[in-house]
Write an enzyme that holds these catalytic residues in place. Structure first.
Site, PDB file in Angstrom:
ATOM      1  N   CYS A 119      -0.716   4.351   2.251  1.00 30.69           N
ATOM      2  CA  CYS A 119      -0.732   4.259   3.722  1.00 30.69           C
ATOM      3  C   CYS A 119      -0.227   2.885   4.106  1.00 30.69           C
ATOM      4  O   CYS A 119       0.956   2.608   3.937  1.00 30.69           O
ATOM      5  CB  CYS A 119      -2.089   4.611   4.310  1.00 30.69           C
ATOM      6  SG  CYS A 119      -3.472   3.655   3.698  1.00 30.69           S
ATOM      7  N   SER A 120      -1.074   2.017   4.606  1.00 27.20           N
ATOM      8  CA  SER A 120      -0.567   0.707   5.019  1.00 27.20           C
ATOM      9  C   SER A 120      -1.687  -0.324   4.981  1.00 27.20           C
ATOM     10  O   SER A 120      -1.746  -1.206   5.812  1.00 27.20           O
ATOM     11  CB  SER A 120       0.014   0.784   6.424  1.00 27.20           C
ATOM     12  OG  SER A 120      -0.965   1.324   7.294  1.00 27.20           O
ATOM     13  N   CYS A 121      -2.586  -0.203   3.992  1.00 26.27           N
ATOM     14  CA  CYS A 121      -3.719  -1.116   3.900  1.00 26.27           C
ATOM     15  C   CYS A 121      -3.228  -2.563   3.833  1.00 26.27           C
ATOM     16  O   CYS A 121      -2.296  -2.880   3.099  1.00 26.27           O
ATOM     17  CB  CYS A 121      -4.548  -0.802   2.656  1.00 26.27           C
ATOM     18  SG  CYS A 121      -5.287   0.825   2.743  1.00 26.27           S
ATOM     19  N   CYS A 160       0.885  -1.166   0.000  1.00 20.09           N
ATOM     20  CA  CYS A 160       0.000   0.000   0.000  1.00 20.09           C
ATOM     21  C   CYS A 160       0.916   1.207   0.000  1.00 20.09           C
ATOM     22  O   CYS A 160       1.542   1.510   1.012  1.00 20.09           O
ATOM     23  CB  CYS A 160      -0.916   0.004   1.223  1.00 20.09           C
ATOM     24  SG  CYS A 160      -1.891   1.517   1.356  1.00 20.09           S
TER      25      CYS A 160
END
Lengths: 105, 99, 213
Positions: free
Chosen positions: C121-123, C118
């Protein structure tokens, strides 16, 4: 033009494979966000949370850890929405801090 | 809302750089790809990020890009790709950009 | 010191009222976290019990559930087809709660190796696989995977032959991704549980392949 969190394709060093176990504190941050965004409440959306994290600014990525960014962002949203006030947050933080210090003595 | 593109359509990502919360990464803007899958419509996160409802929902597509189209200096083999979800308002047909 | 000491009975966590040792030094943002939680409980936005249950739910998730699904998919082609269509619904068939955010499984084949990231962000499919590893959220991984996937994979000890397409999936929007790895050769005699034991978190992210020597 390009915002700081939008980092796909930028140069960076090697991927550090080190991992840490999530601490109880970090999980509490995650739990707060899940509860607020979950379908029972929908008090915030994950989209708002992402926006609020992005709006912490470029420095946040270097100065704050992952869950520090999370709690900073979620707290800002709660204040913006009037769910909590800055004043009561300050009071509660004093109380939490005092209790912890007492417990350590 | 009916979807404007179907699987197999060649599309170009809008080359725009609006401020605020955006879900289309910088590195695909202005690039061409192919619609590879239809994703259900979703409320627009770029609206929801500011506390609005994001309605009507926006069609979302999976779009497949050749790495060589994304990066001029791509080091890997010709066949390598990147795939990501893009909302309809970020996509246009290839011709619109004078191809 | 403030006089707004809160009531011991309301303390939402099962542990003593002090910072957990493994949290290290007490920071302002750690204090803020508990202050926010307590305020939300005071205001009945959620209850202490909701908090406890959510923490338990976080702890209950691990890559093991994803691994069970992968092993089941290897043995049951119909299930595999359903899993590739809708991971959340397929999970439910196996009494696994994969959460409400839709997860898409992408299948590695002899022609395509998939890997997820991602960049914005950090999905991550954390409602199925648990919280992501630190490196998944790192600047290095997020920046480099889309542009030099083979170099990043090599850092994980994974070399993909040039005639295999490397396909990066950037989780930017509404879906989360997981990889359905290839079943390794020489596993024809293994049962589902043994097969699940081969499936690691990292191969469901796509940075490794299942290697059986």
């Amino acid at each position: 033009m390009r915002r700081h969190h939008d980092m796909g394709g930028l140069d960076a060093g090697p991927v550090d494979p080190a991992e840490h176990d999530y601490t109880p504190w970090e999980k509490r941050v995650d739990a707060i966000v899940r509860l607020l965004a979950g379908k029972e409440r929908r008090l915030i959306t994950l989209d708002e949370h992402r926006r609020a994290m992005e709006d912490l600014g470029p420095g946040a990525y270097d100065e704050l850890s992952y869950y520090e960014r999370w709690i900073s962002a979620i707290t800002n949203i709660l204040i913006e929405k009037g769910v909590i006030s800055v004043e009561e947050l300050g009071g509660k933080m004093e109380a939490v801090k005092a209790r912890w210090q007492e417990a350590r003595e | 809302m009916s979807a404007r593109f179907i699987v197999g359509d060649r599309v170009r990502v809008r080359q725009a750089y609006p401020p605020g919360h955006v879900r289309t990464p910088y590195y695909v803007r202005g690039k061409e790809g192919v619609v590879s899958r239809m994703i259900a419509e979703h409320p627009n996160p770029e609206e929801r990020a500011y506390g609005r409802d994001g309605l009507p929902p926006v069609p979302v597509y999976r779009v497949l890009f050749r790495q060589n189209d994304l990066w001029q200096d791509y080091q890997g083999p010709e066949g390598d790709t990147t795939e990501l979800d893009i909302q309809e308002h970020w996509l246009g047909p290839l011709e619109e950009d004078g191809e | 010191m403030s006089e707004t000491h809160s009531h011991d009975d309301d303390w939402p966590y099962p542990h003593p009222q002090q910072p957990d040792i493994e949290d290290g030094p007490l920071t302002d943002l750690m204090i803020m976290t508990d202050a926010v939680a307590e305020l939300l409980i005071d205001k009945e936005v959620f209850s202490a019990d909701d908090m406890r249950r959510t923490l338990e739910a976080i702890d209950s998730k691990s890559p093991a559930e994803g691994a069970r699904m992968v092993a089941h998919a290897w043995l049951d082609p119909d299930f595999k087809a359903r899993m590739l269509e809708d991971v959340n619904a397929a999970a439910e068939e196996m009494s696994i709660d994969a959460g409400t955010i839709p997860i898409l499984a992408v299948e590695n084949t002899k022609d395509i190796h998939n890997v997820i990231v991602c960049t914005l962000c950090s999905c991550y499919p954390k409602y199925l696989l648990g919280l992501p590893p630190d490196w998944y959220k790192s600047r290095a991984y997020r920046s480099r995977l889309v542009r030099e996937p083979r170099a990043v994979l090599k850092e994980f000890g994974t070399e993909i032959p040039d005639d295999v397409e490397v396909r990066v999936h950037d989780s930017t929007a509404e879906l989360r991704y997981m990889i359905l790895p290839m079943r390794p050769k020489g596993t024809e005699d293994m049962d589902e549980e043994a097969l699940a034991g081969l499936v690691t978190r990292d191969c469901m992210i796509g940075v490794t392949v299942i290697d059986r020597d």
